[in-house]
Write an enzyme that holds these catalytic residues in place. Structure first.
Site, PDB file in Angstrom:
ATOM      1  N   ASP A 196       0.876  -1.165   0.000  1.00 29.40           N
ATOM      2  CA  ASP A 196       0.000   0.000   0.000  1.00 29.40           C
ATOM      3  C   ASP A 196       0.910   1.210   0.000  1.00 29.40           C
ATOM      4  OD1 ASP A 196      -2.851   0.628  -0.130  1.00 29.40           O
ATOM      5  OD2 ASP A 196      -2.361   1.909   1.568  1.00 29.40           O
ATOM      6  N   ARG A 238       9.356   1.694  -2.896  1.00 27.67           N
ATOM      7  CA  ARG A 238       9.020   0.257  -2.989  1.00 27.67           C
ATOM      8  C   ARG A 238      10.294  -0.580  -2.889  1.00 27.67           C
ATOM      9  NH1 ARG A 238       6.133   1.098  -6.745  1.00 27.67           N
ATOM     10  NH2 ARG A 238       4.350   1.342  -5.379  1.00 27.67           N
TER      11      ARG A 238
HETATM   12  P1  ITT Z   1      -3.196  -2.464  -5.531  1.00 23.33           P
HETATM   13  O1  ITT Z   1      -4.004  -2.002  -4.339  1.00 23.33           O
HETATM   14  O2  ITT Z   1      -3.870  -3.523  -6.328  1.00 23.33           O
HETATM   15  O3  ITT Z   1      -1.792  -2.836  -5.175  1.00 23.33           O
HETATM   16  P2  ITT Z   1      -3.379   0.350  -6.248  1.00 23.33           P
HETATM   17  O4  ITT Z   1      -2.897   1.154  -7.412  1.00 23.33           O
HETATM   18  O5  ITT Z   1      -4.816   0.522  -5.807  1.00 23.33           O
HETATM   19  O6  ITT Z   1      -3.070  -1.192  -6.551  1.00 23.33           O
HETATM   20  P3  ITT Z   1      -2.499   1.618  -3.816  1.00 23.33           P
HETATM   21  O7  ITT Z   1      -3.837   1.626  -3.208  1.00 23.33           O
HETATM   22  O8  ITT Z   1      -1.309   1.258  -2.963  1.00 23.33           O
HETATM   23  O9  ITT Z   1      -2.423   0.616  -5.037  1.00 23.33           O
HETATM   24  O10 ITT Z   1      -2.279   3.042  -4.492  1.00 23.33           O
HETATM   25  C1  ITT Z   1      -1.025   3.545  -4.670  1.00 23.33           C
HETATM   26  C2  ITT Z   1      -1.109   4.724  -5.639  1.00 23.33           C
HETATM   27  O11 ITT Z   1      -0.023   5.612  -5.303  1.00 23.33           O
HETATM   28  C3  ITT Z   1      -0.847   4.263  -7.073  1.00 23.33           C
HETATM   29  O12 ITT Z   1      -2.045   3.925  -7.745  1.00 23.33           O
HETATM   30  C4  ITT Z   1      -0.154   5.497  -7.658  1.00 23.33           C
HETATM   31  O13 ITT Z   1      -1.100   6.471  -8.002  1.00 23.33           O
HETATM   32  C5  ITT Z   1       0.649   6.018  -6.465  1.00 23.33           C
HETATM   33  N1  ITT Z   1       1.990   5.394  -6.456  1.00 23.33           N
HETATM   34  C6  ITT Z   1       2.447   4.427  -5.616  1.00 23.33           C
HETATM   35  N2  ITT Z   1       3.696   4.068  -5.930  1.00 23.33           N
HETATM   36  C7  ITT Z   1       4.039   4.802  -7.007  1.00 23.33           C
HETATM   37  C8  ITT Z   1       5.189   4.872  -7.810  1.00 23.33           C
HETATM   38  O14 ITT Z   1       6.227   4.068  -7.612  1.00 23.33           O
HETATM   39  N3  ITT Z   1       5.198   5.748  -8.806  1.00 23.33           N
HETATM   40  C9  ITT Z   1       4.150   6.561  -9.038  1.00 23.33           C
HETATM   41  N4  ITT Z   1       3.012   6.544  -8.358  1.00 23.33           N
HETATM   42  C10 ITT Z   1       2.953   5.667  -7.331  1.00 23.33           C
END
Ligand code: ITT
Length: 202
Positions: free
Chosen positions: A70, A182
């Protein structure tokens, strides 16, 4: 050693996890590879709660030790927004990554620069029986008003690693996977991952 399920539906994360785990000796599968379609309601009030919810749901549905992430972008001038809501940060129905970047820039427009920010990732690794462990990582930089670069996903084209002078989307995958929130969380999780995967999976 047991197999690990990469418990995410985000294609950008899957690409990165595959690289981050390659060469670690850990055998892993994706939800698509085991025909698992699972949407978890991310209604927790912390990264930990959401990561735990996703890891446990995937572990129970698959019977495999599961790793969920997350993550979010925290912008200081916006009091830490979008944070936990990074994936849903746009008033537009059916919004995509570009809509969310544009919405963020619109909200920052009148704020003085630099727009300092950081990405955060909490990783949860869960067994089907419910045992769970966590690891975290951060990556600091600033938001810039124009998109640069084609790599990565999400907010990467507007997130500048200030000292490097490059956005996250201008980095080679190998570079992002050394510096990102990450990558740092996976590095921190490695000992507990190896320990959990080498023990009996129950
Ligand atoms: P899962 O829950 O299935 O893993 P998700 O996209 O819904 O997918 P999150 O709830 O953790 O995951 O949301 C994280 C958001 O934060 C992601 O959709 C991006 O918009 C942003 N984000 C996270 N890591 C990122 C990265 O390495 N580069 C750019 N944006 C990132």
């Amino acid at each position: 050693m047991n197999k690990l399920l990469i418990a995410t539906n985000n294609e950008g994360k899957i690409v990165e996890f595959k690289e981050l785990l390659a060469g670690s000796g850990i055998e892993f599968v994706t939800p698509a590879q085991i025909n698992l379609q699972l949407e978890v309601d991310e209604d927790g009030s912390t990264y930990r709660e959401n990561a735990a919810k996703k890891a446990i749901a995937f572990a129970q549905a698959s019977g495999l030790i599961s790793l969920a992430d997350d993550s979010g972008l925290e912008v200081d001038a916006l009091g830490g927004a979008p944070g936990l809501y990074s994936a849903r940060y746009s008033p537009k129905p059916g919004a995509n990554d570009r809509d969310r970047r544009n919405f963020l820039l619109k909200n920052l427009k009148d704020k003085p620069r630099p727009w300092t920010a950081h990405f955060h990732a909490t990783i949860a690794v869960a067994r089907p029986a419910g045992e769970i462990e966590f690891a975290e990582g951060n990556c600091f930089g600033e938001i810039i008003p124009e998109e640069r670069g084609m790599g990565g996903f999400g907010y990467d084209p507007i997130f500048l690693l200030t000292e490097l002078g490059k956005t996250m989307a201008e980095l080679e995958m190998e570079e992002k996977n050394r510096l990102s929130h990450r990558a740092r969380a996976v590095m921190a999780a490695m000992p507990l991952l190896k320990k959990m995967l080498s023990e009996k999976n129950s």
